[in-house]
Design a protein around this motif. Structure first.
Motif, PDB file in Angstrom:
ATOM      1  N   PRO A  18     -18.468 -21.229 -26.527  1.00  0.00           N
ATOM      2  CA  PRO A  18     -18.001 -20.573 -25.442  1.00  0.00           C
ATOM      3  C   PRO A  18     -19.016 -20.109 -24.309  1.00  0.00           C
ATOM      4  O   PRO A  18     -18.886 -20.009 -23.166  1.00  0.00           O
ATOM      5  N   ALA A  19     -20.510 -19.740 -24.910  1.00  0.00           N
ATOM      6  CA  ALA A  19     -21.339 -19.391 -23.912  1.00  0.00           C
ATOM      7  C   ALA A  19     -21.717 -20.350 -22.997  1.00  0.00           C
ATOM      8  O   ALA A  19     -21.827 -20.121 -21.702  1.00  0.00           O
ATOM      9  N   PHE A  24     -21.414 -23.454 -17.787  1.00  0.00           N
ATOM     10  CA  PHE A  24     -20.966 -24.657 -16.625  1.00  0.00           C
ATOM     11  C   PHE A  24     -19.847 -24.162 -15.692  1.00  0.00           C
ATOM     12  O   PHE A  24     -20.077 -24.694 -14.821  1.00  0.00           O
ATOM     13  N   GLU A  25     -18.893 -23.170 -16.108  1.00  0.00           N
ATOM     14  CA  GLU A  25     -17.935 -22.887 -15.221  1.00  0.00           C
ATOM     15  C   GLU A  25     -18.527 -22.204 -13.963  1.00  0.00           C
ATOM     16  O   GLU A  25     -18.223 -22.235 -12.954  1.00  0.00           O
ATOM     17  N   HIS A  48     -14.312 -35.569 -10.568  1.00  0.00           N
ATOM     18  CA  HIS A  48     -14.514 -35.683 -12.236  1.00  0.00           C
ATOM     19  C   HIS A  48     -15.773 -35.231 -12.739  1.00  0.00           C
ATOM     20  O   HIS A  48     -16.278 -35.756 -13.300  1.00  0.00           O
ATOM     21  N   VAL A  49     -16.139 -34.073 -12.278  1.00  0.00           N
ATOM     22  CA  VAL A  49     -17.343 -33.464 -12.440  1.00  0.00           C
ATOM     23  C   VAL A  49     -17.685 -33.076 -14.022  1.00  0.00           C
ATOM     24  O   VAL A  49     -18.763 -33.468 -14.410  1.00  0.00           O
ATOM     25  N   TRP A  50     -16.548 -32.972 -14.521  1.00  0.00           N
ATOM     26  CA  TRP A  50     -16.666 -32.696 -16.140  1.00  0.00           C
ATOM     27  C   TRP A  50     -17.071 -34.006 -16.786  1.00  0.00           C
ATOM     28  O   TRP A  50     -17.915 -34.020 -17.842  1.00  0.00           O
ATOM     29  N   THR A  51     -16.278 -34.910 -16.492  1.00  0.00           N
ATOM     30  CA  THR A  51     -16.693 -36.213 -17.286  1.00  0.00           C
ATOM     31  C   THR A  51     -18.007 -36.879 -16.630  1.00  0.00           C
ATOM     32  O   THR A  51     -18.728 -37.360 -17.547  1.00  0.00           O
ATOM     33  N   ILE A  54     -21.207 -33.511 -16.690  1.00  0.00           N
ATOM     34  CA  ILE A  54     -21.306 -32.562 -17.535  1.00  0.00           C
ATOM     35  C   ILE A  54     -21.382 -33.150 -18.898  1.00  0.00           C
ATOM     36  O   ILE A  54     -22.224 -33.246 -19.918  1.00  0.00           O
ATOM     37  N   ALA A  55     -20.010 -33.851 -19.303  1.00  0.00           N
ATOM     38  CA  ALA A  55     -20.061 -34.680 -20.868  1.00  0.00           C
ATOM     39  C   ALA A  55     -21.052 -35.632 -20.677  1.00  0.00           C
ATOM     40  O   ALA A  55     -21.767 -35.838 -21.753  1.00  0.00           O
TER      41      ALA A  55
END
Length: 208
Positions: A18-19, A24-25, A48-51, A54-55
């Motif tokens: 969670p932290a 990231f958010e 598609h920033v998370w894909t 980030i990931a």
């Protein structure tokens, strides 16, 4: 395989906790805003920033034990993967190497905003960075493989891990290298792109 941003968020939540997700958010809107000032990443990739970012960065943690010291990210630029790894684990000692002034300003801003005290920015070309022992070397779009290894070999030891996202041509690029490099690396499938690979290496190359 991670195919959507929803899956990418779920993957990061499982791997990071969670932290880190809260960081990231907060980080993503900062990235979007800064991208309007300077071209950190392609605008289309932000959809598609998370894909894509980030990931794609977080997955590198799959290949080393948690708590491994010390990491060095070459040509950190927008902060992928190095800055994302620092946001994932703020206690991780990580060095970001970047020579471009505006990129350096961006990296420093993020480090200050998130109090990433263990994340150090070396604002110079890699050739000018003082030699030190590094446990994990990462780089995304820094240099062709042969040049990358040549420039960074002096930071490696027999136990150093190399994590190099190389996109669609990683396997081809590896096949074109001298035997000493081919024997050191292998290709792993990226979780975020079915056509991309990650070059995983171990050790210190003996270069002529």
């Amino acid at each position: 395989m991670i195919e959507t941003d929803t899956q990418a968020r779920e993957y990061c939540a499982e791997k990071c906790g969670p932290a880190a997700m809260r960081r990231f958010e907060q980080f993503i809107p900062m990235l979007v805003t800064e991208n309007e000032r300077q071209n950190l990443v392609s605008n289309s990739s932000l959809d598609h920033v998370w894909t894509r970012h980030i990931a794609d960065s977080v997955q590198l943690l799959e290949y080393v034990p948690r708590g491994t010291d010390v990491w060095m990210d070459l040509g950190s630029g927008a902060g992928f993967p190095g800055l994302v790894l620092a946001l994932t684990e703020p206690e991780l000692p990580i060095i970001l190497v970047e020579s471009r002034k505006r990129r350096i300003q961006w990296l420093r801003w993020v480090c200050v905003e998130f109090a990433l005290k263990n994340c150090k920015i070396f604002s110079e070309r890699l050739e000018h960075v003082e030699t030190r022992k590094i446990d994990v070397i990462t780089a995304r779009a820094f240099a062709p493989l042969g040049k990358l290894v040549e420039l960074s070999a002096r930071f490696s030891t027999r136990s150093t891990t190399w994590l190099l996202p190389k996109g669609r041509k990683g396997a081809i690029e590896l096949s074109e290298q001298p035997a000493v490099i081919r024997e050191m690396f292998h290709v792993e499938q990226s979780l975020t792109d079915p056509t991309a690979g990650i070059l995983i290496g171990k050790g210190r190359p003996t270069l002529q």
